[in-house]
Structure formats: C-alpha cells, structure tokens
Design a protein around this motif. Structure first.
Motif, short mmCIF file in Angstrom:
data_model
loop_
_atom_site.label_atom_id
_atom_site.label_comp_id
_atom_site.label_asym_id
_atom_site.label_seq_id
_atom_site.Cartn_x
_atom_site.Cartn_y
_atom_site.Cartn_z
N SER A 269 34.58 48.55 38.75
CA SER A 269 33.82 49.06 37.63
C SER A 269 33.04 50.31 38.04
O SER A 269 32.61 50.44 39.20
CB SER A 269 32.85 47.98 37.12
N ASP A 270 32.85 51.20 37.09
CA ASP A 270 32.06 52.40 37.35
C ASP A 270 30.58 52.10 37.50
O ASP A 270 29.83 52.87 38.11
CB ASP A 270 32.24 53.42 36.21
N VAL A 271 30.15 51.00 36.93
CA VAL A 271 28.73 50.67 36.91
C VAL A 271 28.21 50.54 38.35
O VAL A 271 28.76 49.82 39.17
CB VAL A 271 28.48 49.35 36.13
N ASN A 272 27.14 51.26 38.63
CA ASN A 272 26.44 51.25 39.92
C ASN A 272 27.28 51.77 41.09
O ASN A 272 26.84 51.66 42.24
CB ASN A 272 25.95 49.83 40.27
N TRP A 273 28.47 52.34 40.83
CA TRP A 273 29.26 52.89 41.94
C TRP A 273 28.45 53.93 42.73
O TRP A 273 28.46 53.94 43.96
CB TRP A 273 30.55 53.51 41.41
N GLY A 274 27.74 54.77 42.00
CA GLY A 274 26.98 55.82 42.66
C GLY A 274 25.77 55.34 43.42
O GLY A 274 25.25 56.06 44.28
N SER A 275 25.29 54.13 43.13
CA SER A 275 24.09 53.63 43.80
C SER A 275 24.41 52.65 44.94
O SER A 275 23.51 52.09 45.55
CB SER A 275 23.18 52.93 42.78
N LEU A 276 25.70 52.45 45.24
CA LEU A 276 26.07 51.55 46.33
C LEU A 276 25.55 52.07 47.68
O LEU A 276 25.51 53.28 47.92
CB LEU A 276 27.60 51.43 46.42
N GLU A 283 40.57 51.61 43.27
CA GLU A 283 41.91 52.11 42.96
C GLU A 283 41.80 53.34 42.07
O GLU A 283 40.89 53.45 41.25
CB GLU A 283 42.75 51.05 42.24
N TYR A 284 42.74 54.26 42.22
CA TYR A 284 42.78 55.41 41.34
C TYR A 284 43.49 55.00 40.04
O TYR A 284 44.71 54.89 39.99
CB TYR A 284 43.52 56.57 42.01
N ASP A 285 42.71 54.73 39.02
CA ASP A 285 43.19 54.33 37.69
C ASP A 285 43.74 52.91 37.69
O ASP A 285 43.20 52.02 37.08
CB ASP A 285 44.24 55.33 37.18
N THR A 286 44.85 52.67 38.39
CA THR A 286 45.43 51.32 38.49
C THR A 286 45.88 51.08 39.92
O THR A 286 46.19 52.02 40.65
CB THR A 286 46.64 51.16 37.54
N PRO A 287 45.96 49.81 40.36
CA PRO A 287 46.38 49.54 41.74
C PRO A 287 47.72 50.14 42.12
O PRO A 287 47.92 50.54 43.26
CB PRO A 287 46.42 48.01 41.79
N ILE A 288 48.66 50.20 41.17
CA ILE A 288 49.98 50.70 41.51
C ILE A 288 49.93 52.17 41.92
O ILE A 288 50.77 52.66 42.67
CB ILE A 288 50.96 50.49 40.31
N PHE A 359 52.49 69.25 54.34
CA PHE A 359 51.36 68.32 54.20
C PHE A 359 51.43 67.55 52.87
O PHE A 359 51.04 66.40 52.78
CB PHE A 359 50.06 69.12 54.28
N SER A 360 51.93 68.20 51.82
CA SER A 360 52.16 67.58 50.50
C SER A 360 50.91 66.94 49.91
O SER A 360 50.92 65.79 49.46
CB SER A 360 53.29 66.54 50.58
N ALA A 361 49.80 67.69 49.91
CA ALA A 361 48.54 67.17 49.37
C ALA A 361 48.67 66.86 47.89
O ALA A 361 49.25 67.62 47.12
CB ALA A 361 47.42 68.18 49.60
N LEU A 362 48.12 65.70 47.48
CA LEU A 362 48.15 65.25 46.08
C LEU A 362 46.72 65.16 45.54
O LEU A 362 45.77 64.98 46.30
CB LEU A 362 48.83 63.88 45.97
N PRO A 363 46.58 65.22 44.22
CA PRO A 363 45.24 65.07 43.62
C PRO A 363 44.85 63.60 43.56
O PRO A 363 45.34 62.85 42.74
CB PRO A 363 45.44 65.67 42.22
N GLY A 364 43.97 63.18 44.45
CA GLY A 364 43.63 61.76 44.57
C GLY A 364 42.65 61.26 43.56
O GLY A 364 42.35 60.06 43.53
N GLY A 365 42.12 62.12 42.71
CA GLY A 365 41.17 61.65 41.70
C GLY A 365 39.76 61.49 42.26
O GLY A 365 39.46 61.85 43.39
N LEU A 366 38.88 60.88 41.45
CA LEU A 366 37.50 60.65 41.87
C LEU A 366 36.94 59.47 41.08
O LEU A 366 37.54 59.02 40.10
CB LEU A 366 36.63 61.89 41.65
N ARG A 367 35.77 58.99 41.54
CA ARG A 367 35.09 57.94 40.81
C ARG A 367 33.60 58.22 40.84
O ARG A 367 33.06 58.65 41.86
CB ARG A 367 35.36 56.56 41.43
N SER A 368 32.95 57.97 39.72
CA SER A 368 31.50 58.15 39.65
C SER A 368 30.90 57.01 38.85
O SER A 368 31.62 56.13 38.37
CB SER A 368 31.16 59.50 38.97
N ASP A 369 29.58 57.02 38.70
CA ASP A 369 28.93 55.96 37.94
C ASP A 369 28.71 56.37 36.51
O ASP A 369 27.93 55.75 35.78
CB ASP A 369 27.59 55.59 38.60
N GLU A 370 29.38 57.40 36.05
CA GLU A 370 29.21 57.86 34.68
C GLU A 370 30.39 57.41 33.81
O GLU A 370 31.49 57.24 34.28
CB GLU A 370 29.11 59.38 34.66
#
Length: 370
Positions: A269-276, A283-288, A359-370
């Motif tokens: 959950s995004d809730v409190n992720w930023g305050s951990l 996971e980025y969006d979904t585990p798969i 190197f084949s860098a991919l956009p890994g996404g991000l997560r925040s508490d918002e």
C-alpha cells in the motif's frame, strides 16, 4: 577552346563514374567465434542483436557467426577455415578429433571436466592444415578448448567409458590443404546481415550464467565471455555486462531477501510508504512485472548492513556511478548509451537511446506515499 573544355570535363565525369562503380567490388565477410572463461568455459549459445538494424539471431553452441553485407549469402571458405569435429561424440573408448590450423605454429589443447577442472594441457607445434588426434577420456562430460595462431575452438565430448581410462591426447598427423574453395556446411555457420559500423550486442549463456559484450566488429575475431555468478537469495540469476573497467548487473534486482536470507518486508500500500524507517520493498504495479522491471526498494533496504546485493556484489557508490558516466562521456549522453532501444518499455519518446553498452536499462517506476 570551348569544345576542348567540354571534352575534358566529360572525361573527368567518365573516370569518376568508373571509379565509383569499382569501389564496391567485395563483400564484407567476418567470422566471429566465441570462447568462455571465468566460472565456465562452455558457451552454450549466443544471442546476437544488431541494434543498428534492429535484428536478432541465435548462434548455437559450436557455431561461428558469419557477418556479411550480402543478403542471402552462402559462406564460402578455404578448408583451413573449417571448425572442429569429434567422432564419435558419445564414446566408450577412443574418439578422433580433427581441426583446421589456419597458420603453422604453437597450439594449446586443454581438456576440462564438468567441474571446470583442467585435466589435460598439451602444447605442441602444428602445421597448417587438417590436424588429427586420438582422444581417450574417463567417463564424464568434458569441454575441449584449442587455441592457436589466429584460431580458437571450443567443443564438448561425452564419454561413456566403463573403465578408468587415463586422459590421453595423441597426435596422429597433419593433412595439407590446397587453395580450392570449399562450400562450408551451413550447420557450422550462422549468418547475419551486417554493415560496417553496426553496433552488435552479444549475450553468451552457459547454464545459468549470462554475460553481455558490446562490439562493433571490423574484422574476424574471437569474442570472449567472462562468466561470473550473480545470484540472489531467492535463486534468481542475473546477466552481467562489462563497461569499461566495471562489471554491472544487466537487470534490475528482484530479490525479496537479504544476503543473510532474512526476508525484506513487502509493502503493498502507498499509505505511510514515505514515513517508513525500516527496510521494505514493493512490486512495480503487479508482482508479475518484477520479472521484467525488478522490485522497488526503499533506502533502508538498500543501506541495510544485512546486504541486499548478491554474494560477491555490492550496491554501487556515487563514485562508481560517476566512473560509469565519465566512461560514457558525460551525463548528457550516458543515459542514452545505457537505455534499451525502442518503445516497448520506454514509450514512443525513447528516440535517442542507443543501448550501445548492452546495459539495457528499463524504467523501473517509483513509489511514494501520495
């Protein structure tokens, strides 16, 4: 005077046309062979990407890559360019090994067992031509590596010997070859369309190990894959790529455990992720998607003394990132040299990426508490 001048310019034009038409009188013709060192000497197959042309082929074990700028060409070569053969190669006694020596001189024949331990090392002078040997090996699977003056071969042999045969390599003789051009069987060559200056990415595999090499071939050569294990505590294996003086993982991390096998908390959950204030991953969006993009980790997971990196590896420091950026000629261009080409993962705006490093860098996404 006017007619003379016209004739002169016409002559120059004719000469120019003749010269231009004669410049391209030969086809580009390179042979690329493959060897392995480090944790394994066996190269089971090689995926070759021509990132300039956007094409991909697979070179099977034992095959040589034939690069040519002539579509649908059939490889033609002298007998002394043929590869190695061993028969029988499911043997209970002796096998015969034959390989072509391109240039006379010193050659080294090494035999390794399945544990990568060298059990034979023969150095001798060989004449140009078809050289034959008798092989006698104990029961097991063996890798044979031959390195000589302008050539190298790698192959495997399976022995079903019912006795404890000693390892023996006995020279039989050399059959001289003539200059007649022979049509090589296509089974030992894999052909790829290539133009001078094309950027190629070679992905060599040996079991669970994968090493990536980037190159722009300008002649026939041997590509060596240095195999090094990169495995996390979930059992995931990662390909590696050498860039300058550094060796990097070529995929994003996706472990759920530290190196000491302690699990990292999974926050969904995004809730409190930023305050951990403790280690966590998401996971980025979904585990798969973790299979492709890896997992997302907070700083506490990255900086934990339990160590999130696979054994033998570490999270890169700012100085190491700077070394990489400087090697790739600065921040303004380094990103595009590292990013995967195309729009499959990056979207349609990814027009400047070259991935010339592999190197084949991919956009890994991000997560925040918002």
């Amino acid at each position: 005077m006017k007619n003379i001048s016209l004739d002169y310019h016409l002559s120059i034009a004719v000469i120019f046309i003749v010269l231009c038409s004669s410049i391209k009188t030969y086809a580009l013709d390179y042979n690329i062979s493959f060897t392995g060192t480090g944790a394994s000497i066996l190269v089971e197959n090689v995926i070759v990407q021509n990132i300039t042309k956007g094409s991909t082929i697979i070179v099977p074990s034992g095959n040589t890559l034939h690069l040519t700028d002539v579509p649908n060409s059939v490889k033609q070569l002298n007998a002394n360019y043929e590869t190695i053969s061993i028969y029988p190669n499911l043997v209970e006694g002796e096998s015969t090994m034959i390989f072509y020596v391109k240039q006379s001189g010193k050659a080294q024949i090494k035999v390794y067992n399945i544990d990568s331990k060298m059990i034979a090392n023969l150095i001798l002078n060989l004449e140009e031509g078809k050289n034959s040997f008798k092989l006698s090996l104990p029961k097991g699977i063996f890798a044979i590596q031959i390195i000589g003056n302008g050539y190298s071969y790698n192959t495997k042999l399976i022995s079903l010997s019912k006795s404890d045969n000693k390892t023996e390599i006995v020279y039989i003789g050399t059959e001289k070859t003539n200059s007649n051009t022979l049509k090589k069987s296509q089974s030992s060559f894999t052909t790829m369309l290539y133009s001078s200056g094309d950027q190629l990415i070679f992905k060599g595999t040996s079991g669970n190990l994968t090493t990536i090499v980037s190159d722009i071939p300008t002649n026939s050569k041997t590509i060596n894959f240095y195999f090094y294990e990169c495995k996390d505590d979930d059992g995931n294996y990662y390909p590696i790529v050498e860039i300058g003086s550094q060796i990097w993982m070529a995929e994003n991390l996706k472990t759920s455990k530290f190196r000491n096998k302690v699990s990292i908390s999974n926050k969904t959950s995004d809730v409190n992720w930023g305050s951990l204030t403790t280690a966590a991953y998401s996971e980025y969006d979904t585990p798969i998607n973790s299979t492709t993009y890896g997992k997302l980790y907070n700083w506490y997971a990255v900086n934990d003394s339990s160590n999130i990196a696979p054994n033998g590896w570490h999270v890169p420091t700012d100085a190491e990132w700077t070394t990489l950026i400087n090697y790739l000629e600065g921040e303004s261009v380094a990103g595009n040299k590292l990013k995967e080409k195309g729009s499959i993962h990056w979207g349609n705006l990814n027009t400047s990426a070259t991935n010339e490093t592999g190197f084949s860098a991919l956009p890994g996404g991000l997560r925040s508490d918002e």
